[in-house]
Design a protein around this motif. Structure first.
Motif, PDB file in Angstrom:
ATOM      1  N   LYS A  95     -28.567  12.958 -55.468  1.00 27.77           N
ATOM      2  CA  LYS A  95     -27.799  13.663 -54.450  1.00 27.77           C
ATOM      3  C   LYS A  95     -28.487  13.516 -53.090  1.00 27.77           C
ATOM      4  O   LYS A  95     -29.706  13.565 -52.983  1.00 27.77           O
ATOM      5  CB  LYS A  95     -27.714  15.140 -54.818  1.00 27.77           C
ATOM      6  CG  LYS A  95     -26.767  15.923 -53.973  1.00 27.77           C
ATOM      7  CD  LYS A  95     -26.697  17.414 -54.251  1.00 27.77           C
ATOM      8  CE  LYS A  95     -27.147  17.909 -55.569  1.00 27.77           C
ATOM      9  NZ  LYS A  95     -27.016  19.360 -55.738  1.00 27.77           N
ATOM     10  N   CYS A  96     -27.675  13.349 -52.063  1.00 32.07           N
ATOM     11  CA  CYS A  96     -28.193  13.147 -50.718  1.00 32.07           C
ATOM     12  C   CYS A  96     -27.242  13.835 -49.738  1.00 32.07           C
ATOM     13  O   CYS A  96     -26.033  13.841 -49.943  1.00 32.07           O
ATOM     14  CB  CYS A  96     -28.262  11.642 -50.447  1.00 32.07           C
ATOM     15  SG  CYS A  96     -28.901  11.189 -48.854  1.00 32.07           S
ATOM     16  N   PHE A  97     -27.789  14.417 -48.690  1.00 31.57           N
ATOM     17  CA  PHE A  97     -26.959  15.078 -47.687  1.00 31.57           C
ATOM     18  C   PHE A  97     -27.021  14.289 -46.390  1.00 31.57           C
ATOM     19  O   PHE A  97     -28.068  13.787 -46.003  1.00 31.57           O
ATOM     20  CB  PHE A  97     -27.438  16.514 -47.451  1.00 31.57           C
ATOM     21  CG  PHE A  97     -27.221  17.399 -48.635  1.00 31.57           C
ATOM     22  CD1 PHE A  97     -26.016  18.045 -48.818  1.00 31.57           C
ATOM     23  CD2 PHE A  97     -28.218  17.563 -49.583  1.00 31.57           C
ATOM     24  CE1 PHE A  97     -25.806  18.857 -49.920  1.00 31.57           C
ATOM     25  CE2 PHE A  97     -28.023  18.367 -50.683  1.00 31.57           C
ATOM     26  CZ  PHE A  97     -26.815  19.022 -50.860  1.00 31.57           C
ATOM     27  N   ARG A  98     -25.868  14.240 -45.731  1.00 29.72           N
ATOM     28  CA  ARG A  98     -25.777  13.482 -44.484  1.00 29.72           C
ATOM     29  C   ARG A  98     -24.930  14.263 -43.490  1.00 29.72           C
ATOM     30  O   ARG A  98     -23.916  14.852 -43.853  1.00 29.72           O
ATOM     31  CB  ARG A  98     -25.131  12.125 -44.767  1.00 29.72           C
ATOM     32  CG  ARG A  98     -24.986  11.269 -43.541  1.00 29.72           C
ATOM     33  CD  ARG A  98     -24.508   9.877 -43.910  1.00 29.72           C
ATOM     34  NE  ARG A  98     -24.402   9.096 -42.702  1.00 29.72           N
ATOM     35  CZ  ARG A  98     -23.390   8.304 -42.424  1.00 29.72           C
ATOM     36  NH1 ARG A  98     -22.419   8.142 -43.287  1.00 29.72           N
ATOM     37  NH2 ARG A  98     -23.359   7.640 -41.302  1.00 29.72           N
ATOM     38  N   MET A  99     -25.366  14.251 -42.234  1.00 28.43           N
ATOM     39  CA  MET A  99     -24.623  14.931 -41.180  1.00 28.43           C
ATOM     40  C   MET A  99     -23.618  13.946 -40.596  1.00 28.43           C
ATOM     41  O   MET A  99     -23.993  12.891 -40.089  1.00 28.43           O
ATOM     42  CB  MET A  99     -25.580  15.408 -40.086  1.00 28.43           C
ATOM     43  CG  MET A  99     -24.927  16.202 -38.983  1.00 28.43           C
ATOM     44  SD  MET A  99     -24.499  17.875 -39.452  1.00 28.43           S
ATOM     45  CE  MET A  99     -26.092  18.635 -39.536  1.00 28.43           C
ATOM     46  N   ILE A 100     -22.337  14.306 -40.682  1.00 27.99           N
ATOM     47  CA  ILE A 100     -21.278  13.466 -40.126  1.00 27.99           C
ATOM     48  C   ILE A 100     -20.455  14.330 -39.187  1.00 27.99           C
ATOM     49  O   ILE A 100     -19.778  15.259 -39.620  1.00 27.99           O
ATOM     50  CB  ILE A 100     -20.375  12.869 -41.233  1.00 27.99           C
ATOM     51  CG1 ILE A 100     -21.200  12.017 -42.188  1.00 27.99           C
ATOM     52  CG2 ILE A 100     -19.248  12.052 -40.611  1.00 27.99           C
ATOM     53  CD1 ILE A 100     -20.420  11.466 -43.356  1.00 27.99           C
ATOM     54  N   GLY A 101     -20.530  14.018 -37.903  1.00 32.13           N
ATOM     55  CA  GLY A 101     -19.755  14.766 -36.915  1.00 32.13           C
ATOM     56  C   GLY A 101     -20.047  16.254 -36.915  1.00 32.13           C
ATOM     57  O   GLY A 101     -19.141  17.059 -36.757  1.00 32.13           O
TER      58      GLY A 101
END
Length: 148
Positions: A62-68
């Motif tokens: 699992k990985c978290f990414r900031m998009i907009g």
């Protein structure tokens, strides 16, 4: 003949102040480009750190990414290529900015030669040194007055 000199006058700034303003504008542009390059190079470095950190991990993790401005949950398998693409895009922008910087520096050099502009660093250092001493004296006097 008067019309020739008049048309030549339209190409050149009318006075020293206009030349100075144009010169300062060109130097300001260079400074802004340097600033943009620095910011983008820091972003490239951050992208590299992220890539190096997540590359050896399990691709299904699992990985978290900031998009907009929204934090989304993805897997490393999905995020890694996107981060790599972003890094490549940033590197391309930095490369183009360096090309622009070189053109602007050449333009500034030609402008300096055309108007015989010289930067007198010795005078700046002397004036800057005096100003620094003056500021330091003011601080010392204020500090001495407040401690008594």
């Amino acid at each position: 003949m008067a019309s020739k000199s008049g048309s030549g006058g339209l190409r050149e700034p009318p006075n020293e102040q206009a030349v100075l303003n144009m010169y300062e504008g060109k130097r300001s542009e260079l400074s802004q480009i340097y600033s943009n390059i620095t910011d983008l190079e820091m972003q490239v470095s951050e992208h590299s750190l992220v890539i190096n950190a997540i590359q050896p991990l399990d691709q299904s993790r699992k990985c978290f990414r900031m998009i907009g401005g929204v934090l989304v949950e993805r897997t490393i398998k999905e995020v890694l290529p996107a981060v790599q693409r972003n890094k490549d895009g940033l590197e391309e922008v930095v490369r183009k900015l360096y090309e622009t910087l070189e053109k602007k520096k050449k333009d500034l050099t030609e402008f300096e030669a055309k108007y015989k502009i010289r930067i007198t660093k010795q005078e700046d250092n002397k004036e800057g040194g005096n100003k620094k001493e003056g500021n330091a004296q003011g601080v010392l006097v204020g500090a001495a007055s407040s401690s008594q």
